[in-house]
Design an enzyme around this catalytic site. Structure first.
Site, PDB file in Angstrom:
ATOM      1  N   TYR A  62       0.824  -1.218   0.000  1.00  0.00           N
ATOM      2  CA  TYR A  62       0.000   0.000   0.000  1.00  0.00           C
ATOM      3  C   TYR A  62       0.858   1.268   0.000  1.00  0.00           C
ATOM      4  O   TYR A  62       0.411   2.319  -0.439  1.00  0.00           O
ATOM      5  CB  TYR A  62      -0.906   0.028   1.234  1.00  0.00           C
ATOM      6  CG  TYR A  62      -2.214  -0.705   1.079  1.00  0.00           C
ATOM      7  CD1 TYR A  62      -2.242  -2.066   0.811  1.00  0.00           C
ATOM      8  CD2 TYR A  62      -3.434  -0.037   1.214  1.00  0.00           C
ATOM      9  CE1 TYR A  62      -3.442  -2.745   0.681  1.00  0.00           C
ATOM     10  CE2 TYR A  62      -4.634  -0.707   1.094  1.00  0.00           C
ATOM     11  CZ  TYR A  62      -4.633  -2.061   0.822  1.00  0.00           C
ATOM     12  OH  TYR A  62      -5.829  -2.723   0.701  1.00  0.00           O
TER      13      TYR A  62
ATOM     14  N   LYS B 234       3.325 -15.327   2.120  1.00  0.00           N
ATOM     15  CA  LYS B 234       3.529 -16.007   0.832  1.00  0.00           C
ATOM     16  C   LYS B 234       5.040 -16.225   0.733  1.00  0.00           C
ATOM     17  O   LYS B 234       5.715 -15.740  -0.182  1.00  0.00           O
ATOM     18  CB  LYS B 234       2.971 -15.109  -0.288  1.00  0.00           C
ATOM     19  CG  LYS B 234       2.917 -15.754  -1.646  1.00  0.00           C
ATOM     20  CD  LYS B 234       1.828 -16.813  -1.788  1.00  0.00           C
ATOM     21  CE  LYS B 234       1.975 -17.532  -3.111  1.00  0.00           C
ATOM     22  NZ  LYS B 234       1.105 -18.716  -3.225  1.00  0.00           N
TER      23      LYS B 234
ATOM     24  N   ASP C 225      -2.812 -18.215   0.291  1.00  0.00           N
ATOM     25  CA  ASP C 225      -3.804 -18.934  -0.533  1.00  0.00           C
ATOM     26  C   ASP C 225      -4.428 -20.090   0.258  1.00  0.00           C
ATOM     27  O   ASP C 225      -5.642 -20.312   0.226  1.00  0.00           O
ATOM     28  CB  ASP C 225      -3.198 -19.406  -1.867  1.00  0.00           C
ATOM     29  CG  ASP C 225      -1.837 -20.066  -1.728  1.00  0.00           C
ATOM     30  OD1 ASP C 225      -1.310 -20.139  -0.597  1.00  0.00           O
ATOM     31  OD2 ASP C 225      -1.300 -20.529  -2.751  1.00  0.00           O
TER      32      ASP C 225
ATOM     33  N   ASP D  37      -6.196  -7.195   4.167  1.00  0.00           N
ATOM     34  CA  ASP D  37      -7.329  -6.540   3.525  1.00  0.00           C
ATOM     35  C   ASP D  37      -8.240  -7.593   2.899  1.00  0.00           C
ATOM     36  O   ASP D  37      -9.449  -7.615   3.112  1.00  0.00           O
ATOM     37  CB  ASP D  37      -6.828  -5.564   2.448  1.00  0.00           C
ATOM     38  CG  ASP D  37      -7.981  -4.931   1.689  1.00  0.00           C
ATOM     39  OD1 ASP D  37      -8.908  -4.443   2.358  1.00  0.00           O
ATOM     40  OD2 ASP D  37      -7.963  -4.949   0.447  1.00  0.00           O
TER      41      ASP D  37
ATOM     42  N   ASP E 245     -12.182  -9.297   4.475  1.00  0.00           N
ATOM     43  CA  ASP E 245     -13.492  -9.277   3.816  1.00  0.00           C
ATOM     44  C   ASP E 245     -14.055 -10.692   3.746  1.00  0.00           C
ATOM     45  O   ASP E 245     -15.247 -10.922   3.969  1.00  0.00           O
ATOM     46  CB  ASP E 245     -13.394  -8.697   2.390  1.00  0.00           C
ATOM     47  CG  ASP E 245     -13.671  -7.196   2.358  1.00  0.00           C
ATOM     48  OD1 ASP E 245     -13.415  -6.524   3.380  1.00  0.00           O
ATOM     49  OD2 ASP E 245     -14.133  -6.694   1.313  1.00  0.00           O
TER      50      ASP E 245
HETATM   51  C1  IPM Z   1     -10.381  -1.298   4.007  1.00  0.00           C
HETATM   52  C2  IPM Z   1     -10.610  -0.721   2.636  1.00  0.00           C
HETATM   53  C3  IPM Z   1      -9.435   0.184   2.291  1.00  0.00           C
HETATM   54  C4  IPM Z   1      -8.179  -0.657   2.312  1.00  0.00           C
HETATM   55  C5  IPM Z   1      -9.581   0.925   0.944  1.00  0.00           C
HETATM   56  C6  IPM Z   1     -10.880   1.685   0.865  1.00  0.00           C
HETATM   57  C7  IPM Z   1      -8.418   1.815   0.676  1.00  0.00           C
HETATM   58  O1  IPM Z   1     -10.795  -1.723   1.692  1.00  0.00           O
HETATM   59  O2  IPM Z   1     -10.370  -0.529   4.982  1.00  0.00           O
HETATM   60  O3  IPM Z   1     -10.235  -2.511   4.109  1.00  0.00           O
HETATM   61  O4  IPM Z   1      -7.883  -1.346   1.332  1.00  0.00           O
HETATM   62  O5  IPM Z   1      -7.496  -0.633   3.331  1.00  0.00           O
HETATM   63 MN    MN Z   2     -10.797  -3.744   2.522  1.00  0.00          MN
END
Ligand code: IPM
Ligand code: MN
Length: 349
Positions: free
Chosen positions: A140, A186, A218, A242, A246
């Protein structure tokens, strides 16, 4: 007791509705207690671009720095998609400005919602783990970065110090949980991952009663859906965290339920839902308020050491879910404000 200063970043699209719900619960839970606070709202994200032309104005940085905690809802959306100085850039910048290198993302499946998980109940039942995501380095932030018409470069880099400080957060957290750490990387491909692994092997010697395992990202993505109960504390780099967070969040039935906390070594921590501003749900009184309300619960616990208030919120949430007064994303019919009102009612015990 001194008044706590809370910086409010209400965000875009569904952001303000979520924030309103969360603050209503905070107001209710602190009534007739000695917990006193003041709220200071600042421009951030898309609304800041509209108001002053940039996603993270310096007044916002200064305001957050002098606060005791920062509450953020969610930013961004189609309106600002073409901005080069985008809301998302503002988010990365504020994490950096506040030195928030540790992002804590819990996945805990509430019993009454088990049947709403995309996984079979016998697989999901008992899932309770935390992803400790490194937040201010890795791909990032690495340089060089190049973006040309026919060529682009991103760079991933980690220093020993950056790895060590996030390991410390994760291992300390594991001491208060099941003492099981999984380092996700990884290392079969990436040099940064091999440095993570070597550093963790050495670091873990100071925690002899902690079980440590190493897993490729993975393979981890698979295991999270085949055996989520395996995990206790996952420690991983920015991008891996990240993606996996999710995946982990949706196991609970909806992204709309999961809060997060971001911390540095000093200064205010920042609390925010892990999901985005949900533009398609905005201004319809439909957004699930849980991720924001649970972010506030985390703030009370971690920044203000008010277990008592945090526990009252979590009990009220469990009760409200059991009563079925829940939003559509988790199988109910309640609006944002109805669900919030039910939680506030259930705070009474
Ligand atoms: C999160 C989001 C952010 C990230 C984006 C919006 C930059 O996806 O907080 O997980 O990737 O960190
Ligand atoms: Mn995210």
């Amino acid at each position: 007791m001194e008044k706590k200063k809370i910086a409010i970043l209400q965000g875009d699209y569904s952001g303000p509705e979520m924030m309103q719900a969360g603050l209503a619960v905070l107001d209710a839970v602190s009534q007739n207690t000695d917990f006193e606070y003041e709220l200071n709202q600042y421009y951030f994200g898309g609304e800041a671009i509209d108001a002053v032309g940039e996603p993270l104005p310096k007044e916002t940085v200064a305001g957050c720095k002098k606060a005791d905690a920062v509450l953020l809802s969610a930013i961004g959306g189609p309106k600002w998609e073409k901005e080069t100085n985008s809301p998302e850039k503002g988010l990365l910048q504020i994490r950096n400005e506040l030195g928030l290198f540790a992002n804590i993302r819990p996945t805990k499946v509430i019993k009454a919602l088990e049947n709403h998980s995309p996984l079979k109940q016998d697989i999901i039942s008992g899932t309770d783990f935390v992803i400790v995501r490194e937040l201010t380095s890795g791909i990032y932030f690495g340089t060089p970065r190049v973006e040309e018409k026919d060529y682009a470069v991103d760079t991933t880099s980690y220093t020993l110090e950056e790895i060590t400080r996030i390991l410390k957060v994760g291992f300390e957290m594991a001491q208060r949980r099941k003492k099981h750490v999984t380092i996700v990387d990884k290392a079969n491909v990436l040099a940064t991952s091999r440095l993570w692994r070597k550093t963790a092997e050495k670091f873990s010697q100071d925690y002899p009663d902690t079980t440590v395992d190493y897993m490729y990202v993975d393979a981890t993505a698979m295991k999270i859906i085949t055996e989520p109960t395996f995990f206790d504390v996952i420690i991983t780099a920015n991008l891996f965290g990240d993606i996996l967070s999710d995946e982990a969040a949706v196991l609970t039935g909806s992204l709309g339920t999961i809060p997060s906390a971001s911390a540095g070594t000093k200064g205010p921590r920042l609390y925010e839902p892990i999901h985005g501003s949900a533009p398609t749900l905005a201004k319809q009184n439909k957004i699930n308020p849980l991720s924001m309300i649970q972010s506030i619960e985390l703030m009370l616990r971690d920044s203000f050491e008010r277990e008592d208030l945090a526990n009252r919120i979590s009990r009220a949430i469990v009760k409200t879910i059991a009563e079925g007064i829940i939003t559509a994303d988790i199988g109910g019919q309640a609006s944002t404000t109805e669900m919030t009102a039910a939680i506030i009612e259930n705070l009474k015990g």
